[in-house]
Design an enzyme around this catalytic site. Structure first.
Site, PDB file in Angstrom:
ATOM      1  N   LYS A 117      41.559  45.395  48.745  1.00 15.35           N
ATOM      2  CA  LYS A 117      42.231  44.260  49.373  1.00 15.35           C
ATOM      3  C   LYS A 117      41.873  42.935  48.732  1.00 15.35           C
ATOM      4  O   LYS A 117      42.747  42.186  48.358  1.00 15.35           O
ATOM      5  CB  LYS A 117      41.897  44.249  50.865  1.00 15.35           C
ATOM      6  CG  LYS A 117      42.590  43.153  51.655  1.00 15.35           C
ATOM      7  CD  LYS A 117      44.065  43.414  51.812  1.00 15.35           C
ATOM      8  CE  LYS A 117      44.779  42.291  52.521  1.00 15.35           C
ATOM      9  NZ  LYS A 117      46.211  42.305  52.227  1.00 15.35           N
TER      10      LYS A 117
ATOM     11  N   LYS B 225      55.693  45.010  45.408  1.00 18.87           N
ATOM     12  CA  LYS B 225      55.502  45.836  46.617  1.00 18.87           C
ATOM     13  C   LYS B 225      55.812  47.290  46.307  1.00 18.87           C
ATOM     14  O   LYS B 225      55.067  48.187  46.677  1.00 18.87           O
ATOM     15  CB  LYS B 225      56.398  45.368  47.770  1.00 18.87           C
ATOM     16  CG  LYS B 225      56.014  44.119  48.460  1.00 18.87           C
ATOM     17  CD  LYS B 225      54.838  44.216  49.405  1.00 18.87           C
ATOM     18  CE  LYS B 225      53.534  43.919  48.741  1.00 18.87           C
ATOM     19  NZ  LYS B 225      53.157  42.606  48.406  1.00 18.87           N
TER      20      LYS B 225
ATOM     21  N   ARG C 215      38.801  47.319  51.983  1.00 17.79           N
ATOM     22  CA  ARG C 215      38.185  46.516  50.928  1.00 17.79           C
ATOM     23  C   ARG C 215      37.821  47.336  49.692  1.00 17.79           C
ATOM     24  O   ARG C 215      37.522  46.776  48.641  1.00 17.79           O
ATOM     25  CB  ARG C 215      36.899  45.847  51.457  1.00 17.79           C
ATOM     26  CG  ARG C 215      37.130  44.930  52.619  1.00 17.79           C
ATOM     27  CD  ARG C 215      35.826  44.333  53.064  1.00 17.79           C
ATOM     28  NE  ARG C 215      35.334  43.377  52.103  1.00 17.79           N
ATOM     29  CZ  ARG C 215      35.569  42.079  52.140  1.00 17.79           C
ATOM     30  NH1 ARG C 215      36.290  41.583  53.117  1.00 17.79           N
ATOM     31  NH2 ARG C 215      35.089  41.286  51.221  1.00 17.79           N
TER      32      ARG C 215
ATOM     33  N   TRP D 226      34.453  49.916  45.566  1.00 13.17           N
ATOM     34  CA  TRP D 226      35.580  49.803  44.638  1.00 13.17           C
ATOM     35  C   TRP D 226      34.922  49.628  43.274  1.00 13.17           C
ATOM     36  O   TRP D 226      34.332  48.596  42.989  1.00 13.17           O
ATOM     37  CB  TRP D 226      36.446  48.591  44.995  1.00 13.17           C
ATOM     38  CG  TRP D 226      37.696  48.482  44.187  1.00 13.17           C
ATOM     39  CD1 TRP D 226      38.865  49.147  44.404  1.00 13.17           C
ATOM     40  CD2 TRP D 226      37.920  47.635  43.048  1.00 13.17           C
ATOM     41  NE1 TRP D 226      39.790  48.781  43.468  1.00 13.17           N
ATOM     42  CE2 TRP D 226      39.252  47.861  42.615  1.00 13.17           C
ATOM     43  CE3 TRP D 226      37.136  46.725  42.339  1.00 13.17           C
ATOM     44  CZ2 TRP D 226      39.803  47.201  41.527  1.00 13.17           C
ATOM     45  CZ3 TRP D 226      37.686  46.072  41.252  1.00 13.17           C
ATOM     46  CH2 TRP D 226      39.010  46.309  40.858  1.00 13.17           C
TER      47      TRP D 226
ATOM     48  N   HIS E 139      68.640  39.486  28.087  1.00  8.80           N
ATOM     49  CA  HIS E 139      67.880  39.139  26.880  1.00  8.80           C
ATOM     50  C   HIS E 139      66.949  40.273  26.458  1.00  8.80           C
ATOM     51  O   HIS E 139      65.936  40.031  25.807  1.00  8.80           O
ATOM     52  CB  HIS E 139      67.094  37.854  27.109  1.00  8.80           C
ATOM     53  CG  HIS E 139      68.001  36.681  27.357  1.00  8.80           C
ATOM     54  ND1 HIS E 139      68.685  36.049  26.354  1.00  8.80           N
ATOM     55  CD2 HIS E 139      68.375  36.083  28.516  1.00  8.80           C
ATOM     56  CE1 HIS E 139      69.426  35.083  26.876  1.00  8.80           C
ATOM     57  NE2 HIS E 139      69.255  35.086  28.191  1.00  8.80           N
TER      58      HIS E 139
ATOM     59  N   ASN F 172      28.106  43.966  46.980  1.00  9.19           N
ATOM     60  CA  ASN F 172      29.501  43.675  46.651  1.00  9.19           C
ATOM     61  C   ASN F 172      29.485  42.558  45.620  1.00  9.19           C
ATOM     62  O   ASN F 172      28.855  41.529  45.843  1.00  9.19           O
ATOM     63  CB  ASN F 172      30.229  43.218  47.932  1.00  9.19           C
ATOM     64  CG  ASN F 172      31.659  42.801  47.655  1.00  9.19           C
ATOM     65  OD1 ASN F 172      32.234  43.126  46.614  1.00  9.19           O
ATOM     66  ND2 ASN F 172      32.246  42.067  48.598  1.00  9.19           N
ATOM     67  N   GLY F 173      30.138  42.777  44.475  1.00  5.28           N
ATOM     68  CA  GLY F 173      30.147  41.737  43.433  1.00  5.28           C
ATOM     69  C   GLY F 173      29.748  42.334  42.100  1.00  5.28           C
ATOM     70  O   GLY F 173      29.750  43.560  41.931  1.00  5.28           O
TER      71      GLY F 173
ATOM     72  N   GLU G 221      53.121  48.922  43.818  1.00  4.82           N
ATOM     73  CA  GLU G 221      51.722  49.084  44.233  1.00  4.82           C
ATOM     74  C   GLU G 221      51.515  50.159  45.289  1.00  4.82           C
ATOM     75  O   GLU G 221      50.431  50.731  45.376  1.00  4.82           O
ATOM     76  CB  GLU G 221      51.102  47.754  44.675  1.00  4.82           C
ATOM     77  CG  GLU G 221      51.634  47.203  45.961  1.00  4.82           C
ATOM     78  CD  GLU G 221      51.013  45.871  46.322  1.00  4.82           C
ATOM     79  OE1 GLU G 221      49.847  45.651  45.994  1.00  4.82           O
ATOM     80  OE2 GLU G 221      51.709  45.049  46.930  1.00  4.82           O
TER      81      GLU G 221
ATOM     82  N   CYS H 137      34.250  45.538  47.965  1.00  5.96           N
ATOM     83  CA  CYS H 137      33.462  46.589  48.596  1.00  5.96           C
ATOM     84  C   CYS H 137      33.237  46.159  50.040  1.00  5.96           C
ATOM     85  O   CYS H 137      33.256  44.977  50.351  1.00  5.96           O
ATOM     86  CB  CYS H 137      32.104  46.740  47.916  1.00  5.96           C
ATOM     87  SG  CYS H 137      32.234  47.134  46.168  1.00  5.96           S
TER      88      CYS H 137
ATOM     89  N   GLU I 158      58.222  39.768  43.852  1.00  4.33           N
ATOM     90  CA  GLU I 158      57.462  40.314  44.973  1.00  4.33           C
ATOM     91  C   GLU I 158      58.005  41.683  45.398  1.00  4.33           C
ATOM     92  O   GLU I 158      57.231  42.593  45.700  1.00  4.33           O
ATOM     93  CB  GLU I 158      57.497  39.299  46.139  1.00  4.33           C
ATOM     94  CG  GLU I 158      56.791  39.724  47.412  1.00  4.33           C
ATOM     95  CD  GLU I 158      55.309  40.040  47.241  1.00  4.33           C
ATOM     96  OE1 GLU I 158      54.751  39.800  46.158  1.00  4.33           O
ATOM     97  OE2 GLU I 158      54.718  40.569  48.196  1.00  4.33           O
TER      98      GLU I 158
HETATM   99  C1  F6R Z   1      49.689  42.562  46.623  1.00  3.65           C
HETATM  100  C2  F6R Z   1      48.428  41.916  46.925  1.00  3.65           C
HETATM  101  C3  F6R Z   1      47.706  41.222  45.820  1.00  3.65           C
HETATM  102  C4  F6R Z   1      47.115  39.908  46.355  1.00  3.65           C
HETATM  103  C5  F6R Z   1      46.248  39.245  45.280  1.00  3.65           C
HETATM  104  C6  F6R Z   1      45.696  37.929  45.749  1.00  3.65           C
HETATM  105  O1  F6R Z   1      50.263  43.118  47.762  1.00  3.65           O
HETATM  106  O2  F6R Z   1      47.961  41.947  48.026  1.00  3.65           O
HETATM  107  O3  F6R Z   1      48.528  41.005  44.738  1.00  3.65           O
HETATM  108  O4  F6R Z   1      48.154  39.062  46.725  1.00  3.65           O
HETATM  109  O5  F6R Z   1      45.192  40.102  44.953  1.00  3.65           O
HETATM  110  O6  F6R Z   1      44.957  38.090  46.922  1.00  3.65           O
HETATM  111  P1  F6R Z   1      44.638  36.884  47.873  1.00  3.65           P
HETATM  112  O7  F6R Z   1      45.931  36.444  48.504  1.00  3.65           O
HETATM  113  O8  F6R Z   1      43.670  37.420  48.878  1.00  3.65           O
HETATM  114  O9  F6R Z   1      44.058  35.805  47.014  1.00  3.65           O
END
Ligand code: F6R
Length: 609
Positions: free
Chosen positions: A604, A486, A27, A75, A505, A101-102, A489, A2, A482
């Site tokens: 984020k 990408k 966020r 969030w 498999h 936040n939390g 998401e 948040c 990865e």
């Molecule tokens: C994907 C993404 C998430 C973060 C994950 C860890 O694009 O951003 O998968 O990589 O939530 O976040 P951090 O790196 O901030 O610990």
């Protein structure tokens, strides 16, 4: 998770706070809300949706006035995305208003206690419970009521509280969720991160866990929740406005993909000495002996950071010959892990606030491991919890989909791998050669980025397909993971990443006519094997998109489309191979009309487990 912005000073603060809130919108963006105190009365306006929706609602009600206030983007954790569940929350007794936040873990017990006392709740949130508790304990001193309430709470919080009866006072506190206090001239801005503060002042301090700050236009007082005074360290914020603005780009994700060469130059600057075959990592130098004696390394993270950690696992094992394993923080923490003597844990995280990663790190430390951080955000919880570390230095990452932090994490793990290798068995010459190659990665990345228009064209051909595979081997198996993450998401296309050999498999059953399969097929130890896997997919009707090494003409005979990357030693190739995959995901999301920087359901930094 948040976003929090609060202000106290002499200016009308609504617009000023909303500007800050927009910078924090990455966020969380389910709902937004604002509250101010004007002439001793709190006014709250809140709505589901984005900050823009809140601005519309404010316009409808004719705006709000006041030179003290708070605002929030949510969030959702407890309770659905509804207006009543949006923050700020108020109490029903003492004129309390709060943003949070939390997660308050013991909110059910606290709610029962408060209901027995006659309090009536309007939302399903844990946050409203905390507002009511502070109101219940309020006895003419907001700071004391907040301290007392927080002594009853378990869980994580970054909160800001105000009270109608003390209309020039903000009280903020933190445990587990980041909170900074910007110190201006007769005014203060409290926010979840510095990007909402920098437009007002460049001086700020970070609240530590279990600390409370009381702020009025005249000054501030910091203490613990047990009211022991503490002196915070006011520092210069290391953010420039340009870093957090879009400039000529359409989205932050696009900006951050294109920033990668520059970001990596920053990551490497001053840390490599090609002439001497030496890696210089000031952040770990005090632990050099312990690092040399390391016998086992656990790299931990979540999401993209875990993919970088998995590349780190391959790199460190290969270069330094130390047994290494990458694990989800969330799994590592709860499975009673074995930590033997000379175990090193490396926590990889952009935000430095990811709750799962932080919890794994704390668990490993408690069991005796030495802890290193590979983190972007300076002074973040993970950075502070580790014994030592190496910052990414890639600048603020605002796009929710992580891009430049990923390549920064891989670059730092490469530096760490070389550092450990050199202290064990690697010759100076071998190290010098790899350093020279590493130093050329930013230039080579620039060459890949020049082909952005081609990536878009190729993406257009496949963007309607709802199921994709991403396949790679060795160092580029995590790159495949990865690439798939990408794509899913931000474009909401179903994509699976896996080791190319694993496909036969089971997952091979998914392949049907026209299904896109992205192969990372650069030159390396397993090139021939990847080519065989390509044939297996092709003969079942799959469409092949290959990431290959410049000069590989052979692959054109098998692949429908090829993205070329410059030739580099295999261990450095993920930093290049990932770039076309990032661009492809970006274009797919744009073509499908999605909000690239704020994908649905995401936030984020994930500060809850
Ligand atoms: C994907 C993404 C998430 C973060 C994950 C860890 O694009 O951003 O998968 O990589 O939530 O976040 P951090 O790196 O901030 O610990």
């Amino acid at each position: 998770m948040c976003g929090i912005v609060a202000y106290v000073g002499s200016k009308q603060c609504a617009n000023l706070m909303l500007e800050g809130l927009k910078r924090l919108e990455y966020r969380g963006y389910d709902s937004a809300g604002i509250a101010t105190i004007d002439q001793g009365k709190i006014t709250v306006v809140k709505t589901v949706g984005r900050v823009a929706n809140l601005e519309d609602k404010l316009e409808q009600v004719g705006g709000i006035r006041g030179s003290i206030g708070m605002c929030h983007t949510r969030w959702a954790t407890h309770g659905g995305v509804t207006d009543p569940n949006a923050h700020p929350h108020t109490d029903d007794k003492s004129g309390i208003c709060l943003i949070h936040n939390g997660i308050i873990e013991n909110y059910v017990a606290l709610k029962t206690y408060l209901e027995e006392k006659g309090h009536k709740f309007k939302s399903q949130t844990d946050t409203e419970v905390l507002a009511m508790l502070i109101g219940e304990l309020y006895d003419g001193d907001l700071e004391a009521a907040v301290q007392a309430a927080l002594r009853e709470v378990t869980g994580a919080y970054g909160i800001v509280v105000m009270c109608e009866k003390e209309p020039d006072t903000l009280v903020a506190a933190r445990k587990g969720s980041p909170l900074m206090v910007g110190v201006g001239d007769g005014e203060f801005v409290i926010a979840s991160d510095g990007s909402a503060i920098i437009a007002h002042t460049s001086h700020a301090f970070t609240l530590e866990d279990y600390q409370v700050v009381k702020v009025t236009p005249k000054g501030f007082r910091t203490s613990t929740i047990h009211n022991v005074p503490v002196t915070p360290k006011v520092q210069q914020l290391e953010i420039e406005l340009e870093q957090i603005e879009l400039g000529s780009f359409s989205h932050f994700m696009q900006k951050e993909i294109f920033e990668q060469p520059k970001a990596l130059r920053n990551t490497l600057r001053g840390r490599t000495d090609a002439r001497e075959g030496k890696i210089v990592l000031g952040g770990v130098s005090n632990f050099a002996k312990q690092l040399t004696a390391t016998r086992r390394i656990v790299l931990t993270g979540q999401g993209t950071a875990l993919h970088a950690a998995t590349i780190g696992e391959y790199l460190i094992e290969d270069l330094a010959r130390i047994y290494s394993v990458a694990e989800y923080g969330s799994e590592f923490r709860y499975r009673n892990p074995i930590i033997e003597e000379n175990t090193l844990v490396i926590a990889v995280s952009q935000s430095g606030e990811t709750a799962d990663t932080l919890a794994a790190l704390i668990e490993a430390k408690e069991r005796g491991a030495l802890a290193l951080g590979v983190v972007n955000v300076v002074g973040s919880s993970i950075a502070r919890e580790t014994d030592a570390g190496v910052y990414l230095r890639v600048g603020p990452e605002i796009g929710v989909a992580s891009t430049k932090a990923f390549t920064g994490q891989v670059a730092v793990l490469t530096l760490l791998g070389l550092y450990l290798a050199r202290r064990r068995h690697m010759s100076g010459d071998e190290c010098s050669d790899l350093i020279r190659e590493l130093e050329q990665i930013p230039d080579k990345m620039e060459r890949i980025l020049e082909h952005d228009a081609k990536v878009r064209k190729v993406t257009e051909k496949y963007v309607d397909r709802e199921n994709w595979l991403f396949l790679g081997r060795g160092y580029n198996y995590p790159t495949a993971l990865e690439g798939a993450l990408k794509l899913k998401e931000i474009s909401y296309i179903h994509a699976e990443g896996m080791p190319a050999a694993e496909m036969k498999h089971g997952p091979i059953a998914l392949i049907n006519d026209g299904m896109p399969a992205v192969f990372i097929a650069n030159k390396g130890r397993q090139y021939e094997k990847v080519i065989s896997n390509i044939q297996e997919v092709k003969s079942r009707g799959g469409r092949i998109i290959a990431v290959a090494t410049e000069g590989d003409e052979h692959i054109k005979k098998m692949a429908d489309d090829v993205f070329y990357i410059p030739d580099v030693p295999e261990c450095l190739s993920p930093m290049l191979a990932v770039v076309p995959l990032q661009l492809m995901a970006y274009h797919a999301a744009v073509i499908r009309g999605h909000d690239v920087d704020k994908p649905r359901n995401l936030a984020k930094s994930v500060t809850v487990e």
